[in-house]
Structures are given as structure tokens and as C-alpha cells.
Design an enzyme around this catalytic site. Structure first.
Site, PDB file in Angstrom:
ATOM      1  N   LYS A   1      26.117  24.808  42.739  1.00  0.00           N
ATOM      2  CA  LYS A   1      27.067  24.761  43.865  1.00  0.00           C
ATOM      3  C   LYS A   1      26.388  25.191  45.164  1.00  0.00           C
ATOM      4  O   LYS A   1      26.782  24.763  46.250  1.00  0.00           O
ATOM      5  CB  LYS A   1      28.276  25.659  43.563  1.00  0.00           C
ATOM      6  CG  LYS A   1      29.105  25.158  42.368  1.00  0.00           C
ATOM      7  CD  LYS A   1      30.145  26.188  41.931  1.00  0.00           C
ATOM      8  CE  LYS A   1      30.954  25.687  40.739  1.00  0.00           C
ATOM      9  NZ  LYS A   1      31.863  26.724  40.217  1.00  0.00           N
TER      10      LYS A   1
ATOM     11  N   TYR B   1      29.424  15.924  39.714  1.00  0.00           N
ATOM     12  CA  TYR B   1      29.590  17.374  39.480  1.00  0.00           C
ATOM     13  C   TYR B   1      29.065  17.769  38.097  1.00  0.00           C
ATOM     14  O   TYR B   1      28.313  18.735  37.962  1.00  0.00           O
ATOM     15  CB  TYR B   1      31.073  17.746  39.633  1.00  0.00           C
ATOM     16  CG  TYR B   1      31.360  19.186  39.269  1.00  0.00           C
ATOM     17  CD1 TYR B   1      31.014  20.225  40.128  1.00  0.00           C
ATOM     18  CD2 TYR B   1      31.958  19.514  38.052  1.00  0.00           C
ATOM     19  CE1 TYR B   1      31.252  21.550  39.781  1.00  0.00           C
ATOM     20  CE2 TYR B   1      32.210  20.831  37.700  1.00  0.00           C
ATOM     21  CZ  TYR B   1      31.857  21.844  38.570  1.00  0.00           C
ATOM     22  OH  TYR B   1      32.086  23.154  38.225  1.00  0.00           O
TER      23      TYR B   1
ATOM     24  N   TYR C   1      32.270  34.972  41.670  1.00  0.00           N
ATOM     25  CA  TYR C   1      33.694  34.746  41.392  1.00  0.00           C
ATOM     26  C   TYR C   1      34.522  35.988  41.688  1.00  0.00           C
ATOM     27  O   TYR C   1      34.271  36.680  42.656  1.00  0.00           O
ATOM     28  CB  TYR C   1      33.920  34.303  39.928  1.00  0.00           C
ATOM     29  CG  TYR C   1      33.034  33.176  39.524  1.00  0.00           C
ATOM     30  CD1 TYR C   1      33.115  31.956  40.184  1.00  0.00           C
ATOM     31  CD2 TYR C   1      32.114  33.307  38.510  1.00  0.00           C
ATOM     32  CE1 TYR C   1      32.298  30.906  39.831  1.00  0.00           C
ATOM     33  CE2 TYR C   1      31.292  32.257  38.156  1.00  0.00           C
ATOM     34  CZ  TYR C   1      31.395  31.070  38.820  1.00  0.00           C
ATOM     35  OH  TYR C   1      30.585  30.044  38.478  1.00  0.00           O
TER      36      TYR C   1
ATOM     37  N   VAL D   1      27.592  29.637  34.209  1.00  0.00           N
ATOM     38  CA  VAL D   1      27.923  29.950  32.811  1.00  0.00           C
ATOM     39  C   VAL D   1      26.795  29.621  31.823  1.00  0.00           C
ATOM     40  O   VAL D   1      26.905  29.934  30.643  1.00  0.00           O
ATOM     41  CB  VAL D   1      29.242  29.281  32.333  1.00  0.00           C
ATOM     42  CG1 VAL D   1      30.450  29.921  32.979  1.00  0.00           C
ATOM     43  CG2 VAL D   1      29.231  27.791  32.531  1.00  0.00           C
TER      44      VAL D   1
ATOM     45  N   SER E   1      27.043  26.613  37.623  1.00  0.00           N
ATOM     46  CA  SER E   1      27.583  26.846  38.969  1.00  0.00           C
ATOM     47  C   SER E   1      26.527  27.197  40.014  1.00  0.00           C
ATOM     48  O   SER E   1      26.827  27.185  41.205  1.00  0.00           O
ATOM     49  CB  SER E   1      28.623  27.961  38.924  1.00  0.00           C
ATOM     50  OG  SER E   1      29.796  27.461  38.354  1.00  0.00           O
TER      51      SER E   1
HETATM   52  N1  GLN Z   1      30.108  23.337  34.659  1.00  0.00           N
HETATM   53  C1  GLN Z   1      30.864  24.546  34.624  1.00  0.00           C
HETATM   54  C2  GLN Z   1      32.357  24.244  34.777  1.00  0.00           C
HETATM   55  O1  GLN Z   1      32.687  23.471  35.597  1.00  0.00           O
HETATM   56  C3  GLN Z   1      30.414  25.451  35.705  1.00  0.00           C
HETATM   57  C4  GLN Z   1      31.221  26.728  35.754  1.00  0.00           C
HETATM   58  C5  GLN Z   1      30.399  27.955  35.935  1.00  0.00           C
HETATM   59  O2  GLN Z   1      29.174  27.957  35.852  1.00  0.00           O
HETATM   60  N2  GLN Z   1      31.098  29.042  36.161  1.00  0.00           N
HETATM   61  O3  GLN Z   1      33.181  24.781  34.109  1.00  0.00           O
END
Ligand code: GLN
Length: 305
Positions: A64, A189, A241, A259, A61
Site C-alpha cells: 500500500k 490489488y 492499523y 499480514v 499491505s
Molecule cells: N491482502 C491482504 C488483505 O487484503 C492485505 C491485508 C494486510 O496485510 N493487512 O486482506
């Protein structure tokens, strides 16, 4: 500084045993749960590192942040924020709840999965390969690392198992939030999430943002100050988050987690920080990484609030 970072890693390594490596993307499950590393880049471009700072991880993430910068550069902030909101959320990063209840045409922010998938659909490019190559080249530029690439097996593993993201994306196609081909948007993505980096690379992105869009090591402006400011604000309010509020209270630094266990942090006017700790808490944030940032923020009085 190197000594301080070494001590902070030593003080907090025990936290890693209280978290768990992400397994919902099978390719992430081999990460070393005990790893903990940090790198700090100041606005002169000096770098200080400790612990497992050269261990590679997928940015997940954290990407992003990069695509939000690129989408705003490509489309302008008004267009981007007409398609994705900028409010924090109390739901999990992969939640469908608010999407279905209230925000079907406009996911709540660009840091949750639904919002990030819409954001990536706004990165310019005639094809999904071209859009992804622009993201990759931009990542190489803002990390000063031309070797950055994707981890192919993590990418394929998420592409195969990413049904929650597929559900979010098809739902958003049905409401008109996503224009274009859903599988192609998802492919970009999944690839951006699989970009591999080290703490040093993400600290440099943080330093660029802290330096108002100027690369500290070359003086080149890669993003206007106004765009760097928008993205830092969204990191501060939405980047961790549904733990963003708690993170603001205890640490007070604009940050974005992934993650893969990385956290990109940016202390305006001072420094960029990259941390890695693949063992995660229940929300999906690096458990040791948060503790390391908490101690550093306290010792150096880094909270922006
Ligand atoms: N690629 C992961 C997903 O889409 C990214 C989520 C994350 O890092 N929180 O679930």
C-alpha cells in the site's frame, strides 16, 4: 551493528510462539511461524542483517506504501486525497464500519483495505496488466532488485477467497468511490499484495523514504521529497492499523505492516528497516517484528517524537 541485530533477534525470538500465522488467505498458512529476521539499510547504502533476513514473504499491505507513492506521482496529492482520506482509524484493517457510517465516498486512509483499493484504482495504466506492471517495475526500482516478482499461488489463493475485499470494493463502486471495473481493480490489488520480497528489499524502500526519495545506492531521485514526507506521515499515523497510536508511543518510527509478517520502517535521515516474523498478533501485525523494532528503537534512540 550486525552483532546488535543478532542479539536483538535472539532476545525476541520467543515472542513468535505467542502469535499466529495468517490463515484467512490459505496461501499464507504455510509460512514458518518461528521465522524472525531483520535488515537495516543506512543512507550510504550499507546493509546489516540478522536472523531469517533472506526468507521470502509476500508484502501484503506493505504494498500500500508503494501504490500510494505511485498514485500521488500519477495524479498529484490533491486528486488522491480527494478520493481517500488521511485520518487514522480505530477499526480493523478490513472493516466496513466507517465506510458505511461516515465515509462512503472517501475511505478514511490509504493504509486500510478500502482506502488501498481506491488508491490502486488511481495508478495510471490503460489496462489492469499495465497498471500492475508499473507497480511491479516501480517496486523493482525502489528495492534495487530486478528479480522481484509475485507469488502466484498466494495471488490465486487471495483472488479466490478475498470476498471481504470484494464486498468493500463493490460497496465503494455503488457509492462512486471507485470508478472503473471493480474486478480489474481488485485483481491489481491482489497481485500487488502477492509481491514477494525479503527484509533486505523492504529495508531499501524504507531507506529511500528516509533519504527523502533518493535511492541511497545510486543517488537517483525516484520520488520528490514532498511526496516521501506525505507517505512517511501516513505510515506514522495509520501504518500499523488500529495499533498505530501504541506503536508511535512505544517505537516512534513511521512503519507499515502486512499480514505476510513483514514490517517496513523508515527512520527519517537515518535508515530503512525491514523485519519479518509471520506469527501475527490479533490486529494482524507481526508480534516478533514489533518487539524487534521496539528493542532496536530503544537501543539506538530512533523515535522521531
Ligand atoms: N491482502 C491482504 C488483505 O487484503 C492485505 C491485508 C494486510 O496485510 N493487512 O486482506
Amino acid at each position: 551493528m550486525n552483532e546488535l541485530l543478532k542479539t536483538i533477534i535472539k532476545n525476541n525470538r520467543h515472542w513468535t510462539s505467542e502469535g499466529k500465522v495468517a490463515t484467512y488467505i490459505p496461501g499464507l498458512s504455510n509460512a514458518n511461524p518461528d521465522a524472525l529476521g531483520i535488515c537495516v539499510t543506512n543512507l550510504n547504502g550499507d546493509e546489516y542483517c540478522a536472523g531469517d533476513f533472506d526468507t521470502k514473504f509476500t508484502v501484503q499491505s506493505i504494498s500500500k506504501v508503494v501504490t500510494l507513492l505511485l498514485a500521488i506521482l500519477d495524479q498529484g496529492k490533491d486528486k488522491v486525497f480527494s478520493k481517500v482520506g488521511m485520518e487514522p482509524t480505530a477499526d480493523a484493517f478490513n472493516s466496513m464500519l466507517t465506510l458505511e457510517n461516515r465515509n462512503s465516498h472517501r475511505p478514511i486512509n490509504p493504509m486500510i483495505n478500502a482506502g488501498a483499493i481506491v488508491t490502486v484504482s488511481m495508478v495510471a495504466g490503460g489496462s489492469c496488466d499495465e497498471a500492475f506492471n508499473r507497480i511491479l517495475e516501480f517496486t523493482r526500482k525502489i528495492t534495487g532488485n530486478p528479480e522481484i516478482n509475485i507469488n502466484e499461488s498466494v495471488y490465486l489463493s487471495e483472488k479466490e477467497t478475498g470476498n471481504r475485499n470484494r464486498a468493500l470494493a463493490y460497496f465503494m463502486k455503488s457509492t462512486g468511490a471507485i470508478e472503473g471495473n471493480v474486478e480489474e481493480v481488485l485483481d491489481v490489488y491482489f497481485r500487488q499484495c502477492s509481491i514477494e520480497a525479503t527484509c533486505k528489499d523492504i529495508a531499501r524502500i524504507g531507506a529511500m523514504l528516509a533519504n527523502d526519495g533518493i535511492l541511497p545506492w545510486s543517488g537517483e531521485e525516484v520520488v520528490p521529497k514532498s511526496v516521501a514526507r506525505i507517505v512517511k506521515s501516513i505510515m506514522a499515523t495509520c501504518g500499523m492499523y488500529d495499533a498505530s497510536g501504541k506503536f508511535a508511543v512505544h517505537i516512534g518510527i513511521p512503519a507499515k505492516s502486512g499480514v505476510g509478517g513483514g514490517i517496513l520502517a523508515s527512520v527519517p535521515g537515518k535508515m530503512g528497516i525491514g523485519v519479518l516474523g509471520p506469527a501475527l498478533d490479533s490486529i494482524g501485525n507481526s508480534i516478533g517484528g514489533i518487539k524487534v523494532l521496539e528493542e532496536l528503537s530503544r537501543d539506538m534512540d530512533l523515535s522521531i517524537f
